[in-house]
Design an enzyme around this catalytic site. Structure first.
Site, PDB file in Angstrom:
ATOM      1  N   LYS A  33      48.838 -39.601 -12.786  1.00 55.23           N
ATOM      2  CA  LYS A  33      48.014 -39.520 -11.568  1.00 55.23           C
ATOM      3  C   LYS A  33      46.688 -40.245 -11.794  1.00 55.23           C
ATOM      4  CE  LYS A  33      46.305 -35.000 -13.048  1.00 55.23           C
ATOM      5  NZ  LYS A  33      46.519 -33.543 -12.932  1.00 55.23           N
ATOM      6  N   ARG A 129      44.123 -21.449  -7.935  1.00 54.64           N
ATOM      7  CA  ARG A 129      43.767 -22.703  -7.279  1.00 54.64           C
ATOM      8  C   ARG A 129      44.863 -22.960  -6.254  1.00 54.64           C
ATOM      9  NH1 ARG A 129      43.338 -28.168 -10.787  1.00 54.64           N
ATOM     10  NH2 ARG A 129      45.536 -27.623 -11.020  1.00 54.64           N
ATOM     11  N   TYR A 253      14.654 -47.543 -17.832  1.00 57.24           N
ATOM     12  CA  TYR A 253      14.156 -46.758 -16.695  1.00 57.24           C
ATOM     13  C   TYR A 253      13.596 -45.419 -17.167  1.00 57.24           C
ATOM     14  CZ  TYR A 253      16.517 -49.782 -13.274  1.00 57.24           C
ATOM     15  OH  TYR A 253      16.915 -50.827 -12.502  1.00 57.24           O
ATOM     16  N   MET A 301      22.684 -49.564 -14.261  1.00 60.09           N
ATOM     17  CA  MET A 301      23.929 -49.828 -13.526  1.00 60.09           C
ATOM     18  C   MET A 301      24.843 -50.804 -14.257  1.00 60.09           C
ATOM     19  SD  MET A 301      24.426 -51.075  -9.573  1.00 60.09           S
ATOM     20  CE  MET A 301      23.494 -49.752  -8.844  1.00 60.09           C
TER      21      MET A 301
HETATM   22  C1  LIG Z   1      47.020 -33.101 -14.192  1.00 61.44           C
HETATM   23  C2  LIG Z   1      48.101 -32.123 -14.374  1.00 61.44           C
HETATM   24  C3  LIG Z   1      48.795 -32.036 -15.588  1.00 61.44           C
HETATM   25  C4  LIG Z   1      48.379 -32.812 -16.813  1.00 61.44           C
HETATM   26  O1  LIG Z   1      47.318 -32.112 -17.421  1.00 61.44           O
HETATM   27  P1  LIG Z   1      46.705 -32.577 -18.819  1.00 61.44           P
HETATM   28  O2  LIG Z   1      45.711 -31.527 -19.143  1.00 61.44           O
HETATM   29  O3  LIG Z   1      46.060 -33.910 -18.586  1.00 61.44           O
HETATM   30  O4  LIG Z   1      47.836 -32.669 -19.759  1.00 61.44           O
HETATM   31  C5  LIG Z   1      49.874 -31.183 -15.664  1.00 61.44           C
HETATM   32  N1  LIG Z   1      50.246 -30.423 -14.611  1.00 61.44           N
HETATM   33  C6  LIG Z   1      49.584 -30.460 -13.443  1.00 61.44           C
HETATM   34  C7  LIG Z   1      50.018 -29.588 -12.321  1.00 61.44           C
HETATM   35  C8  LIG Z   1      48.481 -31.301 -13.277  1.00 61.44           C
HETATM   36  O5  LIG Z   1      47.829 -31.314 -12.125  1.00 61.44           O
END
Ligand SMILES: *Cc1c(COP(=O)(O)O)cnc(C)c1O
Length: 357
Positions: A33, A129, A253, A301
């Site tokens: 992702k 969640r 800065y 930046m």
């Molecule tokens: C992002 C995610 C993972 C991967 O998690 P990591 O900590 O990066 O291994 C696994 N399961 C779900 C549901 C996620 O959203």
């Protein structure tokens, strides 16, 4: 051209995937992702396609990009669909679909699907969640089965505190999960990277490694298996300007750094517009001309400043590693009060250069 680059070592990515596979002894979805945590989802998927049992992404936009690039492996949508009108595309492209809410279950029941879909039914086992409440879990499973719209159901949940190896919270979540799935004859997917590395006794027919694939440890302290991971991304640039300052002179800065001694300052073509964290303070490690040194002053930046005083071999044009195999992204993250996940995801503007195809 501006010398900022992110080198992506696909051989290290495969090495890390193999560790995930060997440690878990389970089927593994590579979590790619958010553009593979900034590493480039398509290239990472291509590099892993021969060995991964599939991929996991956040949404259908990310999944479609994989199909457009010719990836044929299974792709799991970790949040399922956001609107019911995604269902025909899910069917068409054979995406696997998380169901985490009752509204999604109802949408599947109501939809006219050309083919049944594979559902990963998510339980809220304590993270609070997303995921179904334990009391809704078995009824949802039965309704999916009865709908005739589902070819297979995998039971899943997600841990809130698997990176805390001295916490009982993950075991508590497993207990909630086991109670909720009692009697359901289906495959299970529980383990993300910290659970895969740190909680070998937790069952999982399918594992979902993310951060570990990119070679960063999910733990704050050293850990035998996590320390075998190889960093995949090396963020590099060069020194583009050098100046000698006497003691007592400010740099950058806000004059956040004032030289305590005669100081040789190197300016590096890298800034927060590239995703280098602006909150990294003086003292954050870098490697310049092969030697560890440190950031000084505020990150701006497009540039940041480093201390060359004790690196006599460094000068104009010297290579700088901001993170990679010699400075770990997790070290930079800790200094900037964040986590390697965010360090990687924030990367932008910098060209990605792939090696180890
Ligand atoms: C992002 C995610 C993972 C991967 O998690 P990591 O900590 O990066 O291994 C696994 N399961 C779900 C549901 C996620 O959203």
């Amino acid at each position: 051209m501006r010398p900022a680059r992110a080198l992506i070592d696909l051989q290290a990515l495969r090495h890390n995937f193999q560790i995930a596979r060997q440690l878990s002894g389970a089927r593994a979805l590579a979590v790619i992702k958010a553009d593979a945590y900034g590493h480039g989802a398509v290239r990472c998927a291509q590099a892993l396609e021969a060995e991964a049992d599939g991929f996991a992404v956040a949404c259908i936009e990310e999944a479609l990009a994989l199909r457009e690039a010719g990836i044929k492996a299974p792709v799991l949508l970790l949040e399922g669909f956001f609107e019911a009108d995604e269902l025909p595309l899910i069917v068409q492209h054979d995406f696997w679909c998380v169901v985490h809410s009752l509204w999604q279950l109802e949408a599947i029941e109501k939809a006219a699907l050309a083919k049944p879909i594979q559902v990963w039914l998510k339980l809220d086992s304590g993270m609070h969640r997303v995921g179904l409440h334990p009391k809704d879990y078995q009824p949802a499973y039965q309704r999916l089965q009865a709908s005739g719209k589902v070819s297979k159901i995998v039971l899943m949940s997600h841990f809130a505190r698997a990176d805390e190896l001295d916490s009982q919270a993950s075991n508590d979540q497993v207990a909630v999960f086991q109670a909720a799935r009692q009697g359901l004859d289906a495959e299970v997917s529980l383990r993300n990277s910290p659970a895969l590395l740190g909680w070998p006794q937790i069952p999982s027919d399918w594992v979902r490694p993310g951060i570990m694939l990119y070679g960063a440890t999910p733990f704050e302290t050293s850990h035998a298996e996590a320390d075998l991971l190889k960093p995949v991304m090396t963020l590099k640039s060069r020194v583009i300007s050098v100046r000698e300052l006497p003691a007592g002179e400010p740099v950058g800065y806000g004059a956040r750094f004032v030289s305590q001694r005669p100081t040789r300052v190197g300016v590096v073509a890298m800034g927060y517009a590239d995703g280098y964290p602006r909150h990294a303070p003086t003292g954050t490690p870098v490697v310049v001309a092969g030697q560890r040194s440190q950031l000084i002053g505020r990150v701006s930046m497009d540039m940041l400043c480093i201390d060359l005083t004790d690196v006599p071999q460094a000068g104009l044009g010297s290579p700088v590693e901001l993170w990679g195999k010699r400075v770990l992204a997790s070290e930079v993250a800790a200094k900037a009060d964040t986590i390697p996940y965010q360090i990687f995801c924030n990367l932008r503007r910098v060209p990605l250069i792939y090696t180890g195809e």
